[in-house]
Design a protein around this motif. Structure first.
Motif, PDB file in Angstrom:
ATOM      1  N   TYR A 217       0.849  -1.195   0.000  1.00  0.00           N
ATOM      2  CA  TYR A 217       0.000   0.000   0.000  1.00  0.00           C
ATOM      3  C   TYR A 217       0.882   1.241   0.000  1.00  0.00           C
ATOM      4  CZ  TYR A 217      -3.885  -3.083   1.037  1.00  0.00           C
ATOM      5  OH  TYR A 217      -4.820  -4.070   0.955  1.00  0.00           O
ATOM      6  N   VAL A 218       0.617   2.140  -0.942  1.00  0.00           N
ATOM      7  CA  VAL A 218       1.509   3.295  -1.112  1.00  0.00           C
ATOM      8  C   VAL A 218       0.795   4.590  -0.742  1.00  0.00           C
ATOM      9  CG1 VAL A 218       2.947   4.565  -2.741  1.00  0.00           C
ATOM     10  CG2 VAL A 218       2.675   2.101  -2.994  1.00  0.00           C
ATOM     11  N   ILE A 219       1.447   5.422   0.056  1.00  0.00           N
ATOM     12  CA  ILE A 219       0.978   6.799   0.248  1.00  0.00           C
ATOM     13  C   ILE A 219       2.058   7.730  -0.272  1.00  0.00           C
ATOM     14  CG2 ILE A 219       0.478   8.618   1.932  1.00  0.00           C
ATOM     15  CD1 ILE A 219      -1.044   6.714   3.569  1.00  0.00           C
ATOM     16  N   ARG A 231       5.891  10.867   8.705  1.00  0.00           N
ATOM     17  CA  ARG A 231       5.427  10.271   9.943  1.00  0.00           C
ATOM     18  C   ARG A 231       3.904  10.102   9.936  1.00  0.00           C
ATOM     19  NH1 ARG A 231       8.237  10.034  15.238  1.00  0.00           N
ATOM     20  NH2 ARG A 231       6.620   9.091  16.511  1.00  0.00           N
ATOM     21  N   GLU A 232       3.214  11.116   9.445  1.00  0.00           N
ATOM     22  CA  GLU A 232       1.753  11.011   9.395  1.00  0.00           C
ATOM     23  C   GLU A 232       1.326   9.912   8.428  1.00  0.00           C
ATOM     24  OE1 GLU A 232      -0.879  14.551   9.837  1.00  0.00           O
ATOM     25  OE2 GLU A 232       0.965  15.588   9.274  1.00  0.00           O
ATOM     26  N   ALA A 235       1.913   6.580  10.050  1.00  0.00           N
ATOM     27  CA  ALA A 235       0.905   6.310  11.073  1.00  0.00           C
ATOM     28  C   ALA A 235      -0.413   5.907  10.428  1.00  0.00           C
ATOM     29  CB  ALA A 235       0.711   7.550  11.945  1.00  0.00           C
ATOM     30  N   THR A 236      -0.778   6.594   9.349  1.00  0.00           N
ATOM     31  CA  THR A 236      -2.021   6.273   8.661  1.00  0.00           C
ATOM     32  C   THR A 236      -1.979   4.854   8.106  1.00  0.00           C
ATOM     33  OG1 THR A 236      -2.196   8.593   8.066  1.00  0.00           O
ATOM     34  CG2 THR A 236      -3.603   7.067   6.875  1.00  0.00           C
ATOM     35  N   LEU A 237      -0.840   4.482   7.530  1.00  0.00           N
ATOM     36  CA  LEU A 237      -0.712   3.128   6.985  1.00  0.00           C
ATOM     37  C   LEU A 237      -0.889   2.089   8.085  1.00  0.00           C
ATOM     38  CD1 LEU A 237       2.281   3.756   4.573  1.00  0.00           C
ATOM     39  CD2 LEU A 237       0.073   2.820   3.892  1.00  0.00           C
ATOM     40  N   GLU A 239      -2.324   2.393  11.013  1.00  0.00           N
ATOM     41  CA  GLU A 239      -3.696   2.361  11.523  1.00  0.00           C
ATOM     42  C   GLU A 239      -4.630   1.587  10.603  1.00  0.00           C
ATOM     43  OE1 GLU A 239      -4.529   6.461  11.960  1.00  0.00           O
ATOM     44  OE2 GLU A 239      -3.197   6.618  13.698  1.00  0.00           O
ATOM     45  N   ASN A 240      -4.219   1.423   9.355  1.00  0.00           N
ATOM     46  CA  ASN A 240      -5.059   0.703   8.422  1.00  0.00           C
ATOM     47  C   ASN A 240      -4.568  -0.721   8.181  1.00  0.00           C
ATOM     48  OD1 ASN A 240      -7.328   2.493   7.205  1.00  0.00           O
ATOM     49  ND2 ASN A 240      -5.586   3.830   7.540  1.00  0.00           N
ATOM     50  N   TYR A 261       6.301   3.346  18.129  1.00  0.00           N
ATOM     51  CA  TYR A 261       5.109   2.506  18.148  1.00  0.00           C
ATOM     52  C   TYR A 261       5.401   1.226  18.925  1.00  0.00           C
ATOM     53  CZ  TYR A 261       0.572   1.241  16.118  1.00  0.00           C
ATOM     54  OH  TYR A 261      -0.752   0.952  15.927  1.00  0.00           O
ATOM     55  N   ILE A 438      -0.869  -1.578  -4.369  1.00  0.00           N
ATOM     56  CA  ILE A 438      -2.164  -0.883  -4.341  1.00  0.00           C
ATOM     57  C   ILE A 438      -1.871   0.609  -4.347  1.00  0.00           C
ATOM     58  CG2 ILE A 438      -4.320  -0.548  -3.072  1.00  0.00           C
ATOM     59  CD1 ILE A 438      -3.962  -3.425  -3.772  1.00  0.00           C
TER      60      ILE A 438
END
Lengths: 442, 360, 294
Positions: A217-219, A231-232, A235-237, A239-240, A261, A438
């Protein structure tokens, strides 16, 4: 006399109408305007490994300057370049160096001009961001030698260089695929340009080899240097549901996130270090990573400039594309001298995992697979390359492009037949993602 | 226990030559404050001055001065009328955005260079004006505070530009990087050459900058319009009493100031970057810096030519300061910020005299 | 449609915005517009980081961030209230100064890890409740007791307030100081309680969002938590929306807080709602008397 309210209301209406018109006009605008669809730069890939060391005493000092995109304290990309600069400065008594940090594309030209006025003769610009200003400056200053890292534009006095990590990312992928339990692996990407796409793909190919069910999964964070955004995104990754992380961003921020974490929640998110050795930022979570020794390239370039092999006239075809076999890149996260370093905490785990080598069919431990792939890619003859078919994926970049000479546009399926290996240009202009990545659609 | 009592008295007349003395002494005071701060940080003042003098004659100072002066002159018109346009940033972006869109998608490559550039400038002026017209109308109709509305529009424009460069306008030849393609040759502004070397100063915008300063000076101080603007700025009541149509003044000053900022935006993308890049970098805060330029120039277009050049020097000095001393570029902000603070404080002291009494 | 992880992220991202906007509500209620909030936030972020790295103490980091913000607030008070400098100019100047000082003091700390920080984790519900409690307390102070009445009178009609014996200048300076303190604290919380990292530019833009929240909340502390949550959610969505099941381009979404604010501002001013939701009458207007005492 026009009534005030009326006037204002009509003008307001006019603006709304204009906006609507512009919007409609925009959607109806002709697409595909512009000359020639693409510019593919084809150049000889240089693979010098011998270093010309020449000590000329009494000669004038060579002044070389580096322009960095981030601060040298980023402990990532820029830090690694600065280590390389220092290595060159220590190696050559005739070399005088200087650098400037935090230069984005808007500041690049000014920084270049400043260095030239200070008498610097060789200028290294170290970010894709710097490409166009460097190219412009090269055309204007025909007596100055420019080297640009990670770009594709060259000129008589402007060469390019890059130490590419795709093989290393592939090896990291082998490890990541074995470590994930949720089958979700996260990737924090600075930009989605061919360099990063290539790294994500190589990583995903490694993952698929040991774990066909896992997805990446890529952001995209939209900046090379943005520890806060990285960092955000990390964290989002997590959390999902992501339980392993890799990244392309210039700081250890993602690693610091994983380490905290682990400390706060007692949840282990294994992570791979990027560019500089970042083990000390996350001793419990760093598995391995990518290390770049820019010094190898810098000493090579500078010695050739000093000896007169490179001049301001013959750089048009000089493009360094250095891989594992040159020693400019390696697998590790502890020191710059790592040679296939894996955190012992994870290595014992890999020792116990049995895998089947896909070509020979023999059964071996994951550690043995990683070691054998490592030595295969270290080999000058490139016995193995991750980008070998069968591979399938989807074209992503809006500009479209070619793979193996075939044209693709966004959304087109890309198939690499069994046994076919991608060449330099296919890797260099890579604009498609393999199918276990993804990605947010365009 | 002492009690310090400060009483403030209005001076019978303003201090003589305050228009010159105040900016000059602000500069001196803020240089001193900045030197102290930098000194505490271990920066040699000698180096500071060396960098400063180098920047004084560097062409890149003029390059930065161009957008600053163009928008600053426009802002001065609005501020003279006491209309608080702080939306130059968004208006610059609007100009840049429209110029880029036209250059990329609408201007045929066969159009003559001069015609294309003229068209782009007009479009950019209109874009900037329209962006400023929204808060102007809201203020004139409903008395919506223009400080807040222009500020919001700045951020809306930023997001729109970013949406375009990350999305539909992203360059076909930029390898996925968030910026548009390079503009066609017939839309790129010619750059000034000094001693055979190209600089980043583009000639047409430089001419526009000087021209607009002179024209605005004439309008402000030699015409009836200018007189009305200044009267309204001094006192809304006086303007109403004198029968001026206030809404017209608000609209006029916002259109002028937005349009000039739009021109600055076009100059940046067509003359410097030759492509539309991310919003934070197109304008790099010039819209806010231009506010300082306007006040430092005493809201006088001719003064702004000087103050804009001075701030341009500071901006380019910021980069060199980084090279010479390792002090981060942002440090220049301390200097410009204190400059502005001392400026408005001194402005007060020139009109009022504080009397300090210590009583037991 | 909206997943729980997004809501939690919105609360975390919204907390610093809320702290800053609550402070600014007080400042603006007294008639002072502090555009320096943006710089105060950024400075608070840097100060908290530097202090915490050096001292290893989060509380100290937050306090110093608040003090730094308070000092900038005080400067804004003196320049714009005592010296009657133009509030907009003074505020913008402070924003620029805040940026500058932040990058200077933080330069040598870039890349250093925080030795300790505030970890919320599963305790987000406690955070949410305490936020609501603080917002309620500040609303109570502003609308239900005499102190609040004084502050509001100074922002509505300073001349009458002065006539009734209120020290307008002192009140305005104190609320600006308070707003600055909370603004700095907010920046500190942003680093120590949310992002856990600092680099040059950290926190930029958040101060403007806080100003927007003040407007859409109609200068009312009770409404601020709602909009902080929404605007914080938009910030979080930029990352979250790149993943399934959303998967769409988040960049245009980033404009919604500002667009909403603009629309709400117009609604407040152009409709009958104006009676209830409008800016303090004397907002941005200097208090003016020929002879007075500071």
């Amino acid at each position: 006399m026009v009534d005030r309210r009326d006037f204002l209301k009509y003008t307001g209406l006019g603006i709304v109408a204009f906006a609507l018109g512009a919007g409609v006009g925009y959607t109806l605008k002709p697409t595909g305007v512009g000359e020639g669809a693409k510019t593919v730069t084809v150049t000889k890939t240089q693979k010098f490994t011998e270093t010309v060391t020449q000590t000329v005493t009494g000669a004038e000092k060579l002044k070389a300057a580096w322009i960095y995109v981030g601060p040298i304290g980023d402990y990532g990309w820029t830090h690694a370049h600065d280590i390389g600069r220092k290595e060159a400065e220590t190696a050559f008594p005739w070399l005088e160096t200087s650098y400037v940090e935090n230069i984005d594309e808007a500041k690049t030209r000014g920084a270049i001009e400043q260095f030239i006025s200070e008498g610097y003769k060789v200028i290294f610009t170290t970010s894709f961001d710097h490409m166009n200003p460097t190219f412009e400056a090269a055309k204007d200053h025909s007596d100055i030698i420019f080297f640009h890292c990670s770009g594709y534009k060259r000129w008589d006095n402007m060469g390019t260089y890059f130490a590419d990590l795709y093989q290393v990312y592939y090896l990291n992928g082998l490890m990541a695929g074995a470590l994930t339990k949720s089958n979700k692996i996260g990737y924090v990407a600075a930009h989605l340009i061919p360099e990063v796409i290539r790294h994500i793909n190589a990583f995903a190919i490694g993952i698929k080899e040991v774990n066909p069910d896992a997805k990446v999964y890529v952001i995209r964070i939209g900046a090379w240097y943005a520890p806060d955004k990285a960092r955000e995104a990390a964290a989002t990754l997590v959390e999902n549901g992501v339980d392993v992380l890799a990244f392309t961003e210039d700081t250890p921020s993602t690693i610091q996130f994983a380490q905290s974490y682990y400390e706060d929640k007692d949840v282990l998110i294994p992570v791979f270090s990027h560019y500089s050795p970042m083990y000390e930022y996350g001793k419990d979570v760093v598995v391995s990573g990518q290390v770049v020794r820019w010094g190898k390239i810098y000493t090579d370039i500078l010695s050739k400039v000093y000896s007169g092999f490179y001049t301001a006239k013959n750089l048009k075809d000089v493009d360094y594309w250095w891989l594992l076999d040159t020693g400019a890149v390696d697998v590790g996260a502890e020191t710059y001298d790592d040679h296939l370093w894996i955190n012992s905490k994870f290595k014992t785990q890999f020792d116990g995992i049995r895998v089947t080598e896909k070509y020979t069919g023999s059964s071996m431990s994951l550690t043995e697979l990683i070691e054998s792939r490592y030595s295969q890619m270290k080999d000058r003859n490139m016995v193995f390359d991750p980008f070998t078919g069968p591979l399938s994926g989807t074209w992503y970049l809006s500009e479209g492009g070619t793979v193996l000479g075939k044209e693709y546009s966004p959304g087109d399926p890309v198939e690499i037949p069994k046994g076919v290996r991608l060449g330099h240009d296919d890797l260099w202009g890579m604009g498609w993602f393999v199918d276990n990545v993804i990605i947010q659609r365009e | 226990m002492f009690k310090i009592e400060v009483t403030i008295k209005k001076r019978s007349r303003e201090l003589p030559y305050s228009g010159f003395i105040i900016p000059l002494s602000s500069i001196i005071i803020s240089i001193s404050i900045s030197l102290i701060i930098l000194g505490l940080y271990g920066v040699d003042p000698g180096k500071f001055f060396k960098v400063f003098t180098t920047a004084l004659i560097s062409p890149s100072s003029i390059r930065y001065a161009i957008p600053l002066i163009l928008s600053g002159v426009g802002l001065a018109v609005a501020y003279k009328a006491n209309v608080w346009n702080i939306g130059a940033e968004g208006q610059i972006l609007a100009g840049a955005l429209v110029a880029s869109g036209l250059a990329l998608y609408y201007i045929p490559p066969t159009m003559p260079h001069e015609a294309a550039i003229l068209l782009l400038y007009i479009a950019a002026f209109l874009a900037g004006s329209l962006t400023a017209l929204i808060p102007a109308i809201l203020k004139a109709l409903y008395n919506v505070n223009e400080v807040l509305s222009t500020l919001m529009i700045n951020y809306i424009m930023m997001q729109i530009v970013n949406y375009l460069v990350y999305g539909p306008w992203r360059g076909k030849k930029e390898y996925g990087y968030p910026r548009t393609d390079i503009f066609p040759n017939n839309t790129i502004l010619p750059q000034l050459e000094i001693g055979g070397l190209k600089t980043t100063i583009n000639i047409p915008t430089l001419i526009l900058m000087i021209g607009s300063a002179i024209v605005i000076y004439v309008i402000l101080f030699k015409t009836k319009w200018g007189y009305e603007i200044r009267v309204y700025g001094l006192s809304e009541e006086a303007a109403r009493y004198g029968g001026l149509e206030i809404w017209k003044i608000i609209i006029l000053v916002m259109v002028i100031s937005g349009g000039l900022a739009g021109l600055a935006g076009a100059g940046e993308v067509l003359g410097v970057y030759k492509q539309l890049i991310r919003a934070e970098r197109v304008s790099a805060g010039f819209g806010y810096t231009a506010i300082i330029v306007a006040w430092l120039g005493n809201l006088n277009p001719l003064g702004i030519l000087l103050s804009g050049y001075f701030i341009g020097v500071l901006v380019s000095m910021g980069y060199t300061l980084q090279i010479f001393t390792g002090v981060p570029y942002g440090t220049v902000n301390i200097f410009t910020g204190t400059l502005l603070l001392t400026l408005i404080s001194l402005d007060f002291l020139s009109k009022y005299s504080p009397v300090i009494r210590v009583r037991r | 449609m909206i997943s729980l992880d997004l809501i939690i992220r919105a609360i975390l991202a919204g907390t610093p915005l809320l702290i800053a906007s609550l402070g600014e509500i007080y400042t603006e209620r007294s008639g002072v517009l502090n555009l320096g909030l943006e710089g105060i936030f950024v400075l608070g972020a840097a100060v908290s980081f530097v202090t915490t790295v050096d001292s290893g103490n989060v509380i100290l980091g937050l306090i110093f961030a608040g003090i730094a913000g308070g000092i900038l607030g005080l400067i804004h008070g003196i320049v714009s209230v005592s010296f009657r400098g133009r509030q907009v100019v003074s505020g913008l100047a402070l924003t620029i100064v805040g940026y500058g000082i932040a990058s200077l003091i933080g330069a040598k700390y870039v890349g250093k890890p925080l030795p300790t920080y505030i970890y919320i984790g599963d305790k987000w519900i406690i955070l949410l409740i305490s936020e609501l409690a603080i917002a309620f307390l500040l609303w109570y102070l502003l609308f239900k007791i005499k102190l609040g009445a004084i502050i509001r009178s100074v922002g509505e009609d300073p001349i009458s307030a002065y006539g009734l014996g209120v020290d307008v200048v002192k009140t305005r300076i104190l609320t600006t100081l308070f707003g600055g303190f909370l603004g700095g604290l907010a920046g500190g919380w942003y680093v120590l309680g949310y992002i856990h990292i600092w680099t040059e530019g950290t926190g930029m833009g958040r101060g403007w969002i806080a100003l927007a929240i003040v407007i859409v909340s109609a200068w009312n502390p009770l409404l601020a938590p709602i909009f902080s949550l929404i605007f914080g959610g938009v910030e979080a969505a930029i990352w979250r929306f790149q993943l399934p099941p959303y998967n769409f381009n988040p960049y245009l979404l980033g404009a919604t807080p500002y667009l909403t604010t603009l629309l709400i501002l117009v609604i407040f001013m152009a409709t009958p709602l104006k009676k209830y939701f409008r800016p303090p009458k004397a907002l941005g207007i200097p208090f003016y008397r020929e002879e007075r005492t500071i």
